[in-house]
Design a protein around this motif. Structure first.
Motif, PDB file in Angstrom:
ATOM      1  N   UNK A 198       0.801  -1.221   0.000  1.00 51.35           N
ATOM      2  CA  UNK A 198       0.000   0.000   0.000  1.00 51.35           C
ATOM      3  C   UNK A 198       0.834   1.271   0.000  1.00 51.35           C
ATOM      4  N   UNK A 199       2.154   1.143  -0.085  1.00 54.32           N
ATOM      5  CA  UNK A 199       3.012   2.330  -0.054  1.00 54.32           C
ATOM      6  C   UNK A 199       2.689   3.257  -1.218  1.00 54.32           C
ATOM      7  N   UNK A 200       2.659   4.582  -0.991  1.00 51.91           N
ATOM      8  CA  UNK A 200       2.403   5.522  -2.087  1.00 51.91           C
ATOM      9  C   UNK A 200       3.560   5.565  -3.071  1.00 51.91           C
ATOM     10  N   UNK A 201       3.267   5.990  -4.290  1.00 51.86           N
ATOM     11  CA  UNK A 201       4.324   6.157  -5.287  1.00 51.86           C
ATOM     12  C   UNK A 201       4.436   5.010  -6.264  1.00 51.86           C
ATOM     13  N   UNK A 202       3.433   4.124  -6.311  1.00 49.42           N
ATOM     14  CA  UNK A 202       3.464   3.051  -7.292  1.00 49.42           C
ATOM     15  C   UNK A 202       3.913   1.720  -6.710  1.00 49.42           C
ATOM     16  N   UNK A 203       3.820   0.687  -7.517  1.00 49.37           N
ATOM     17  CA  UNK A 203       4.151  -0.673  -7.095  1.00 49.37           C
ATOM     18  C   UNK A 203       5.644  -0.831  -6.839  1.00 49.37           C
ATOM     19  N   UNK A 204       5.976  -1.475  -5.741  1.00 52.24           N
ATOM     20  CA  UNK A 204       7.372  -1.773  -5.421  1.00 52.24           C
ATOM     21  C   UNK A 204       7.532  -3.271  -5.229  1.00 52.24           C
ATOM     22  N   UNK A 205       8.590  -3.808  -5.792  1.00 53.53           N
ATOM     23  CA  UNK A 205       8.889  -5.221  -5.594  1.00 53.53           C
ATOM     24  C   UNK A 205       9.755  -5.387  -4.352  1.00 53.53           C
ATOM     25  N   UNK A 206       9.514  -6.457  -3.618  1.00 57.37           N
ATOM     26  CA  UNK A 206      10.390  -6.810  -2.509  1.00 57.37           C
ATOM     27  C   UNK A 206      11.602  -7.502  -3.117  1.00 57.37           C
ATOM     28  N   UNK A 207      12.770  -6.915  -2.953  1.00 54.33           N
ATOM     29  CA  UNK A 207      13.996  -7.485  -3.515  1.00 54.33           C
ATOM     30  C   UNK A 207      14.712  -8.396  -2.530  1.00 54.33           C
ATOM     31  N   UNK A 208      14.452  -8.192  -1.258  1.00 53.23           N
ATOM     32  CA  UNK A 208      15.104  -9.011  -0.235  1.00 53.23           C
ATOM     33  C   UNK A 208      14.300  -8.946   1.051  1.00 53.23           C
ATOM     34  N   UNK A 209      14.248 -10.067   1.755  1.00 50.91           N
ATOM     35  CA  UNK A 209      13.562 -10.091   3.048  1.00 50.91           C
ATOM     36  C   UNK A 209      14.267 -11.115   3.917  1.00 50.91           C
ATOM     37  N   UNK A 210      14.880 -10.662   4.996  1.00 56.28           N
ATOM     38  CA  UNK A 210      15.594 -11.550   5.917  1.00 56.28           C
ATOM     39  C   UNK A 210      15.054 -11.366   7.331  1.00 56.28           C
ATOM     40  N   UNK A 211      14.707 -12.475   7.962  1.00 58.12           N
ATOM     41  CA  UNK A 211      14.169 -12.411   9.318  1.00 58.12           C
ATOM     42  C   UNK A 211      14.488 -13.703  10.048  1.00 58.12           C
ATOM     43  N   UNK A 212      14.829 -13.587  11.335  1.00 57.65           N
ATOM     44  CA  UNK A 212      15.030 -14.746  12.191  1.00 57.65           C
ATOM     45  C   UNK A 212      14.501 -14.410  13.571  1.00 57.65           C
ATOM     46  N   UNK A 213      13.646 -15.262  14.124  1.00 60.95           N
ATOM     47  CA  UNK A 213      13.109 -15.023  15.460  1.00 60.95           C
ATOM     48  C   UNK A 213      14.267 -14.996  16.466  1.00 60.95           C
ATOM     49  N   UNK A 214      14.286 -13.948  17.304  1.00 59.80           N
ATOM     50  CA  UNK A 214      15.393 -13.829  18.254  1.00 59.80           C
ATOM     51  C   UNK A 214      14.982 -13.187  19.569  1.00 59.80           C
ATOM     52  N   UNK A 215      13.809 -12.605  19.624  1.00 60.92           N
ATOM     53  CA  UNK A 215      13.373 -11.895  20.827  1.00 60.92           C
ATOM     54  C   UNK A 215      11.890 -12.177  21.021  1.00 60.92           C
ATOM     55  N   UNK A 216      11.483 -12.326  22.267  1.00 61.51           N
ATOM     56  CA  UNK A 216      10.087 -12.659  22.548  1.00 61.51           C
ATOM     57  C   UNK A 216       9.144 -11.491  22.307  1.00 61.51           C
ATOM     58  N   UNK A 217       9.648 -10.258  22.328  1.00 64.61           N
ATOM     59  CA  UNK A 217       8.779  -9.083  22.237  1.00 64.61           C
ATOM     60  C   UNK A 217       8.789  -8.414  20.869  1.00 64.61           C
ATOM     61  N   UNK A 218       9.949  -8.401  20.192  1.00 64.78           N
ATOM     62  CA  UNK A 218      10.020  -7.686  18.916  1.00 64.78           C
ATOM     63  C   UNK A 218      10.951  -8.410  17.952  1.00 64.78           C
ATOM     64  N   UNK A 219      10.757  -8.121  16.672  1.00 64.33           N
ATOM     65  CA  UNK A 219      11.553  -8.754  15.628  1.00 64.33           C
ATOM     66  C   UNK A 219      12.183  -7.681  14.755  1.00 64.33           C
ATOM     67  N   UNK A 220      13.412  -7.929  14.314  1.00 60.63           N
ATOM     68  CA  UNK A 220      14.104  -7.032  13.392  1.00 60.63           C
ATOM     69  C   UNK A 220      14.200  -7.718  12.039  1.00 60.63           C
ATOM     70  N   UNK A 221      13.665  -7.079  11.024  1.00 51.79           N
ATOM     71  CA  UNK A 221      13.705  -7.648   9.683  1.00 51.79           C
ATOM     72  C   UNK A 221      14.537  -6.747   8.772  1.00 51.79           C
TER      73      UNK A 221
END
Length: 357
Positions: A198-221
């Motif tokens: 839904x980001x403004x400015x037109x369609x954007x492709x996701x070029x990379x997505x890295x995530x690993x569960x490491x904290x019970x409260x928050x995640x850094x992607x």
């Protein structure tokens, strides 16, 4: 290679060329080019180009004596010279009109431009002149001028080309990189993916997505997104912040671009009942959302790695926390999904580097 800058204005000097851009290592090439051009068309500018980490000629001309650099960058190895020649220094001091320095990302972008335009693959030194023309036009806002770039080398190999392809997108800011913090709770990953769409400015492709569960409260992607040009990453980061996701713009961060993007992950004590699968997703809008929508609410994504390879299909590594009693339901989910996959839960590399003991 000749390039036009903007709309036609004014009169040409010399043979229809306003300036020739030439890469400089020890100075032999630009000495010969400058001697010839100034003899037959003195109105044509000769502009020397060096890497910002190998600028011995520029420093020498500025100091009015030859300067020996303590070290030089090796990306453009064809121009990596610590001390320029005595005679080439003399000629360049007298005949070269101006100098430009360029960085690695600009050179990578120029290599890509040359390939798209001519289907020729040049080495980094060979692309210096094109990178300089782009920078020169952007800096001086020139219009109606014609520039020539000497492509002076094609000593390229596939190992280096892989690096060039990745950095070209960042150099042109066709890819923006972010570190985004999201709540470690069911549904937050899906909500973030919906926000990207839904980001403004037109369609954007996701070029990379890295995530690993490491904290019970928050995640850094670690997220890469395609953009339309320079300056867009700050707007995207602001939009993420506005929607409640703490965001760090990494588009210009050398550590992130060269290392961190390849190191997100590791062993996690929170990844209990994890099953690891390699998927092949079709590269089309909605492929990821279909995956997320068909998942049971009780299954948690504990690892996600995706990198766009420019093909029709994307290769994704996913870790899912699935209770043993849901094994039959999980198999049914995989069958309904219809994406090719290989389960890697017993892979020894996974057990060594990603699985908790």
């Amino acid at each position: 290679k000749a390039a036009k800058s903007g709309h036609k204005t004014g009169n040409k000097t010399g043979p229809g060329i306003d300036a020739v851009f030439v890469a400089i290592g020890g100075g032999g090439l630009i000495s010969g080019v400058a001697n010839y051009i100034k003899a037959v068309a003195p109105g044509v500018k000769v502009i020397g180009v060096q890497m910002n980490d190998s600028d011995a000629m520029i420093q020498s001309v500025g100091a009015k004596e030859r300067v020996t650099l303590p070290d030089v960058g090796l990306f453009s190895d064809g121009t990596a010279v610590k001390l320029v020649g005595e005679e080439t220094f003399r000629i360049a001091s007298n005949l070269v009109d101006d100098y430009v320095t360029v960085d690695t990302d600009a050179v990578c972008a120029a290599i890509k431009d040359i390939f798209v335009d001519t289907r020729s693959i040049v080495e980094p030194a060979g692309a210096l002149a094109v990178a300089a023309i782009k920078q020169y036009v952007a800096t001086h806002k020139t219009k109606g001028e014609t520039y020539a770039a000497i492509l002076c080398g094609a000593n390229m190999n596939f190992d280096r080309l892989r690096f060039v392809a990745e950095r070209a997108e960042v150099g042109e800011e066709r890819e923006a990189l972010f570190a985004v913090t999201i709540p470690e709770e069911r549904g937050s990953f899906k909500r973030f993916c919906e926000l990207i769409g839904e980001l403004p400015g037109g369609t954007r492709n996701v070029t990379e997505f890295n995530y690993r569960i490491s904290d019970a409260a928050k995640a850094h992607v670690f997220v890469g997104l395609s953009t339309q040009g320079k300056g867009e990453s700050a707007k995207v980061a602001k939009n993420f912040e506005k929607n409640g996701f703490q965001t760090l713009d990494l588009t210009h961060d050398e550590l992130a671009k060269e290392h961190i993007r390849h190191m997100v992950g590791g062993i996690s004590s929170l990844a209990q009942d994890e099953r690891l699968l390699r998927f092949v997703f079709p590269e089309r809008p909605g492929a990821l959302m279909k995956f997320l929508s068909l998942m049971r609410p009780g299954w948690n994504i504990s690892l996600f790695h995706y990198r766009n390879q420019g093909a029709d299909y994307g290769r994704i590594l996913v870790g899912l926390q699935v209770p043993p009693e849901d094994a039959a339901a999980f198999d049914a989910f995989l069958a309904t999904l219809g994406y090719p996959y290989v389960e890697e839960t017993l892979n020894p590399a996974y057990r060594l580097f990603l699985r908790s003991k």
